[in-house]
Enzyme design. Structure first.
Site, short mmCIF file in Angstrom:
data_model
loop_
_atom_site.label_atom_id
_atom_site.label_comp_id
_atom_site.label_asym_id
_atom_site.label_seq_id
_atom_site.Cartn_x
_atom_site.Cartn_y
_atom_site.Cartn_z
N PRO A 105 0.83 -1.21 0.00
CA PRO A 105 0.00 0.00 0.00
C PRO A 105 0.87 1.26 0.00
O PRO A 105 1.83 1.36 0.77
CB PRO A 105 -0.81 -0.13 1.30
CG PRO A 105 -0.80 -1.60 1.61
CD PRO A 105 0.55 -2.07 1.16
N ALA A 106 0.53 2.20 -0.87
CA ALA A 106 1.39 3.36 -1.09
C ALA A 106 1.54 4.26 0.14
O ALA A 106 2.60 4.82 0.38
CB ALA A 106 0.87 4.18 -2.27
N GLY A 135 1.40 4.47 4.24
CA GLY A 135 1.39 3.70 5.48
C GLY A 135 1.47 4.62 6.68
O GLY A 135 1.77 5.81 6.57
N LEU A 136 1.20 4.06 7.84
CA LEU A 136 1.34 4.80 9.09
C LEU A 136 2.73 4.59 9.64
O LEU A 136 3.13 3.47 9.95
CB LEU A 136 0.31 4.32 10.12
CG LEU A 136 0.41 5.01 11.50
CD1 LEU A 136 -0.15 6.43 11.42
CD2 LEU A 136 -0.32 4.21 12.57
N GLY A 137 3.50 5.67 9.78
CA GLY A 137 4.80 5.60 10.43
C GLY A 137 4.64 5.59 11.93
O GLY A 137 3.72 6.21 12.48
N ASP A 184 4.25 0.82 9.48
CA ASP A 184 5.71 0.76 9.45
C ASP A 184 6.26 0.81 10.88
O ASP A 184 6.00 1.76 11.61
CB ASP A 184 6.27 1.91 8.63
CG ASP A 184 7.79 1.85 8.53
OD1 ASP A 184 8.28 1.15 7.63
OD2 ASP A 184 8.47 2.49 9.37
N TYR A 238 12.40 1.69 17.69
CA TYR A 238 11.40 2.67 18.09
C TYR A 238 10.91 2.42 19.52
O TYR A 238 10.32 3.30 20.14
CB TYR A 238 10.21 2.68 17.14
CG TYR A 238 10.54 3.03 15.70
CD1 TYR A 238 11.78 3.58 15.35
CD2 TYR A 238 9.63 2.80 14.67
CE1 TYR A 238 12.08 3.89 14.04
CE2 TYR A 238 9.92 3.11 13.36
CZ TYR A 238 11.15 3.64 13.04
OH TYR A 238 11.44 3.93 11.73
N LYS A 283 12.19 -3.46 11.10
CA LYS A 283 13.57 -3.24 10.70
C LYS A 283 14.55 -3.84 11.71
O LYS A 283 14.32 -3.78 12.93
CB LYS A 283 13.85 -1.74 10.56
CG LYS A 283 12.84 -1.02 9.68
CD LYS A 283 13.08 0.48 9.63
CE LYS A 283 11.90 1.19 9.01
NZ LYS A 283 10.76 1.32 9.93
N HIS A 329 17.96 -1.64 8.89
CA HIS A 329 17.61 -0.26 9.22
C HIS A 329 18.66 0.76 8.74
O HIS A 329 18.32 1.82 8.22
CB HIS A 329 17.40 -0.14 10.73
CG HIS A 329 16.51 1.00 11.12
ND1 HIS A 329 15.70 0.97 12.24
CD2 HIS A 329 16.30 2.21 10.55
CE1 HIS A 329 15.03 2.10 12.33
NE2 HIS A 329 15.38 2.88 11.32
#
Length: 315
Positions: free
Chosen positions: A13-14, A16-18, A43, A48, A77, A110
């Site tokens: 999907p072009a 995304g939710l970061g 993502d 994170y 990642k 990453h």
């Protein structure tokens, strides 16, 4: 919704939710709100520090019938301290456990930077592993192993320069399907985009809105604001949309995926509605003129005295 088809025929999907910089206690709700709004691409990354909360949100979404697992695209990642061959698969298993998933749709290296295994974030030369001590190709071979085992459906890289991408392609058995990099009108990366297009590698842009919520120690003095850029705001006014929507629509016009981060339900929905913004050729020419090769995330934090990494982006 727009998709990009990878070499393995899977559809990314072009938009995304970061989740980079999404605060504990908020990221889980952001994931739920994003899924409700129609996002199917989330993502993530081990570094994170919020994958466990994302995992709880995914579990809730599945339990409530908001979405099926196979309808979601989940990216994560490999962090810099797990580049050694015997560390790659355990790091992946930890991410899968935190996300409460049996597989990832995409797993990325990453950074082309390696730390010693017991280091969270290297700040001294002796906390790094040099490219000779931890060759990227050795890390990549373990990524390929994860792909062959089926616990990741696609593999790729992040923050790889054109040179590093070319070097990897020489020895890779399974070429990367994605390269995730900083990408926006001030850093349009035309040469890298052209190479990726030619080699069927999807470019995904992070910090598409300028990453203004980064910590102060990551910022430079007098950083330009993408959201307040005159050209961008004028185009937004013309289309009766937000500057953020213009920036995201620009990505779609370039054929790149994009992962804007937000924990605000209104902005989460608004970002996805960028699909509805159609930029004109005149708009695109004006935006093209903004390119100045400006990086918000300049990777200088990896360049320590006596350390093995300089000029990460080969510029």
């Amino acid at each position: 919704m727009k998709f990009y088809t990878l070499k393995n025929d899977l559809n990314l999907p072009a938009i995304g939710l970061g989740t980079w910089k999404s605060e504990p206690g908020k990221v889980g709700n952001a994931v739920i709100e994003a899924i409700k709004a129609g996002y199917r691409h989330i993502d993530c990354a081990a570094v994170y520090g919020n994958e466990a909360e994302v995992g709880e949100a995914l579990k809730t979404a599945f339990a409530q019938g908001l979405v099926e697992r196979e309808d979601l695209w989940i990216t994560s990642k490999l962090w810099n301290n797990a580049h050694e061959s015997d560390k790659v698969l355990p790091a992946l298993q930890k991410t899968l456990a935190d996300l409460q998933l049996k597989y990832l749709d995409l797993y990325l290296i990453h950074w082309p930077v390696a730390f010693k295994a017991d280091v969270g974030f290297a700040s001294k030369a002796d906390e790094f592993l040099s490219p000779e001590e931890a060759p990227i190709i050795n890390t990549w071979k373990k990524m390929e192993e994860a792909y062959n085992k089926g616990i990741v459906k696609s593999i790729g890289v992040s923050n790889f320069s054109l040179k590093k991408l070319k070097d990897l392609l020489v020895d890779a058995t399974h070429p990367p399907e994605v390269n995730q990099v900083e990408l926006h009108p001030l850093l349009q990366q035309k040469e890298l985009l052209e190479f990726c297009d030619t080699n069927s590698i999807i470019l995904t842009g992070y910090s598409p809105l300028g990453s203004g919520d980064r910590s102060q120690d990551m910022k430079k003095e007098d950083e330009p604001s993408l959201l307040e850029n005159k050209v961008i705001t004028e185009i937004a006014k013309k289309h009766n949309c937000s500057p953020a929507q213009v920036l995201l629509a620009w990505h779609l016009s370039c054929g790149t995926a994009v992962i804007p981060k937000s924990t605000n339900p209104k902005r989460i929905k608004e970002n996805l509605e960028s699909y509805d913004v159609s930029l004109t050729n005149e708009d695109l020419l004006k935006i093209k003129s903004l390119d100045k090769g400006y990086r918000y995330v300049d990777a200088k934090f990896f360049e320590v005295p006596g350390g093995p990494y300089k000029n990460i982006y080969d510029e």
